[in-house]
Design a protein around this motif. Sequence first.
Motif, short mmCIF file in Angstrom:
data_model
loop_
_atom_site.label_atom_id
_atom_site.label_comp_id
_atom_site.label_asym_id
_atom_site.label_seq_id
_atom_site.Cartn_x
_atom_site.Cartn_y
_atom_site.Cartn_z
N LYS A 345 7.83 99.38 -45.43
CA LYS A 345 8.97 99.36 -46.34
C LYS A 345 9.04 98.05 -47.12
O LYS A 345 9.53 98.02 -48.26
CB LYS A 345 10.27 99.59 -45.56
N LEU A 346 8.56 96.97 -46.54
CA LEU A 346 8.56 95.68 -47.23
C LEU A 346 7.23 95.37 -47.90
O LEU A 346 7.05 94.28 -48.46
CB LEU A 346 8.93 94.55 -46.25
N GLY A 347 6.30 96.31 -47.84
CA GLY A 347 5.02 96.13 -48.53
C GLY A 347 4.14 95.07 -47.90
O GLY A 347 3.30 94.47 -48.59
N LEU A 348 4.29 94.86 -46.61
CA LEU A 348 3.49 93.86 -45.90
C LEU A 348 2.24 94.50 -45.33
O LEU A 348 2.30 95.53 -44.65
CB LEU A 348 4.32 93.22 -44.79
N LEU A 380 13.70 97.00 -53.96
CA LEU A 380 12.89 95.89 -53.44
C LEU A 380 11.44 96.03 -53.88
O LEU A 380 10.73 95.04 -54.07
CB LEU A 380 13.00 95.84 -51.91
N GLY A 381 11.00 97.27 -54.04
CA GLY A 381 9.64 97.49 -54.50
C GLY A 381 9.38 96.98 -55.90
O GLY A 381 8.22 96.79 -56.30
N GLU A 382 10.44 96.79 -56.68
CA GLU A 382 10.31 96.30 -58.06
C GLU A 382 10.31 94.77 -58.14
O GLU A 382 10.09 94.21 -59.21
CB GLU A 382 11.46 96.84 -58.92
N ARG A 427 4.10 97.48 -55.18
CA ARG A 427 5.10 98.41 -55.70
C ARG A 427 4.72 99.85 -55.39
O ARG A 427 5.55 100.65 -54.92
CB ARG A 427 5.26 98.24 -57.21
N ALA A 428 3.47 100.20 -55.64
CA ALA A 428 3.02 101.57 -55.38
C ALA A 428 3.13 101.91 -53.90
O ALA A 428 3.59 103.00 -53.53
CB ALA A 428 1.58 101.75 -55.86
N ALA A 429 2.73 100.98 -53.05
CA ALA A 429 2.78 101.24 -51.60
C ALA A 429 4.22 101.33 -51.12
O ALA A 429 4.56 102.20 -50.30
CB ALA A 429 2.05 100.12 -50.85
N MET A 430 5.11 100.46 -51.62
CA MET A 430 6.50 100.48 -51.17
C MET A 430 7.22 101.74 -51.65
O MET A 430 8.08 102.28 -50.95
CB MET A 430 7.22 99.22 -51.65
N HIS A 431 6.87 102.21 -52.84
CA HIS A 431 7.50 103.43 -53.33
C HIS A 431 7.01 104.66 -52.55
O HIS A 431 7.69 105.69 -52.57
CB HIS A 431 7.25 103.59 -54.83
#
Length: 496
Positions: A345-348, A380-382, A427-431
């Motif tokens: 969710k945090l793109g880590l 947050l993804g943005e 961004r792509a992964a978090m979305h």
Amino acid sequence: MNICTGTAITADELPFNNSFAELPPAFHTRLMPTPLPAPTFIAASAPAAALVGLEPQDLAGQDFVDVFTGNKVAVRSQPLSAVYSGHQFGVWAGQLGDGRAITLGDLPGEGGQMEIQLKGAGLTPYSRMGDGRAVLRSSLREFLCSEAMAALGIPTTRALMVTGSHQPIMRESVETAAVVTRMAPTFVRFGSFEHWYHRGRQDELRILADYVIKNWYPEFAGAANPYKELLAEVTRRTARMIAGWQAVGFMHGVMNTDNMSILGLTLDYGPFGFMEAFDANHICNHTDQGGRYSYANQVPVGHWNCYALGNALLPLIGTPEEAEEALDAYRPAFGAKLDELLHAKLGLLDVREGDEALFDDMFKLLQANHADFTLFFRRLGELKLDGDLGQDAPLRDLFLDRAAFDAWALQYRARLRLENSSDERRRAAMHRANPKYVLRNYLAQTAIEQAQNGDYSGVHKLLGVLERPFDDQPENEAYAAMPPDWAAHLEVSCSS
């Protein structure tokens, strides 16, 4: 049309079998559904229909409407209702059972058999003081949320279709009847085992456990202690399911042991809710005055329910120590799954020291500001690694204490730089991990009110949006908006 075989099929010809009907008579009651006057088609789920080889347009035909309302019984169907017991709000409630649900049988599919069950199909021997019916309001909520959860990737029972009738049903006020056709590989619950344990019926307890192992956990059949392995795996599945709930802000509302699936599926959608203004102590069920099933309490209650199942299986497992060993699987399974989901969710991309503190600070920030849960993670993804206050505004404006958000964002950006994070890839992964669309109560209520006036277009539109929760869908932006002020006054309870 059966999409598995490509041949036309009528409702009468549905290839039902019923493995649960093969259990001894003590496990169920054979009975026929009670017809409803002039049933009509309301909606069907194409993804759910595909699981059992059906086309959604066929389900709108009157013969399918009649079968999936209970007005007609397919030739190979063996309708029955199951007995079970359970703890309700932590208190032993004794015998319960399918008070308004009637199983038609199992339909084959590419992924295995699916038990088909009509909810709201009339009185059964287990109805107690109920009328055996479900109303349109609750049926649509279950239908929509079942399919929304499936699209979110959370283990759940499925909903094939909803039918309705003008027959009046009395709840807090007069409503109209409906039937939701729901599906799962099995609807056996924790309470199904508790029923036999509390009656001292060890033979039936063993029969049920062997039935579940044979059909859904065959890998344990040859184990030294198959019942211990069963408990451990159900415990793990339950923990991972609840981690999924927490990660999308879903609150079940009535986590009684009779509402807990032996397969670790989200079961029995009643007074559920998706978190909006974040409050870890939020109670989505108006009936739950003590807050037993609040968002934060779902995690320990899930563990408590597994203990209730372990207690019921104890005569088969052997010793309390062995049962405890199986139940010890809960915390690590939950922790590992939630950690995995939060990193996504945090793109880590990897796990590092300090991540837990970052997550804790984030939830403290959400709690202090009551920021909208779904909008926060989606926006947050943005966030840009080198963004400024203006670029942060859509996300930053969710917080009353913007300075506190800025401090956390600084911490988050520093963590992203440690792994050379790329804005575009992140961004792509978090979305893909953070839905834009969830079944907010006000969206459900709007569609329900339209349906109560005979207009089902809102249900169809909302279903289509929820089937693609991670897609941007710019044409459906209104479904991702902050809830209106009137939504704060919506209440849901156990009444359905």
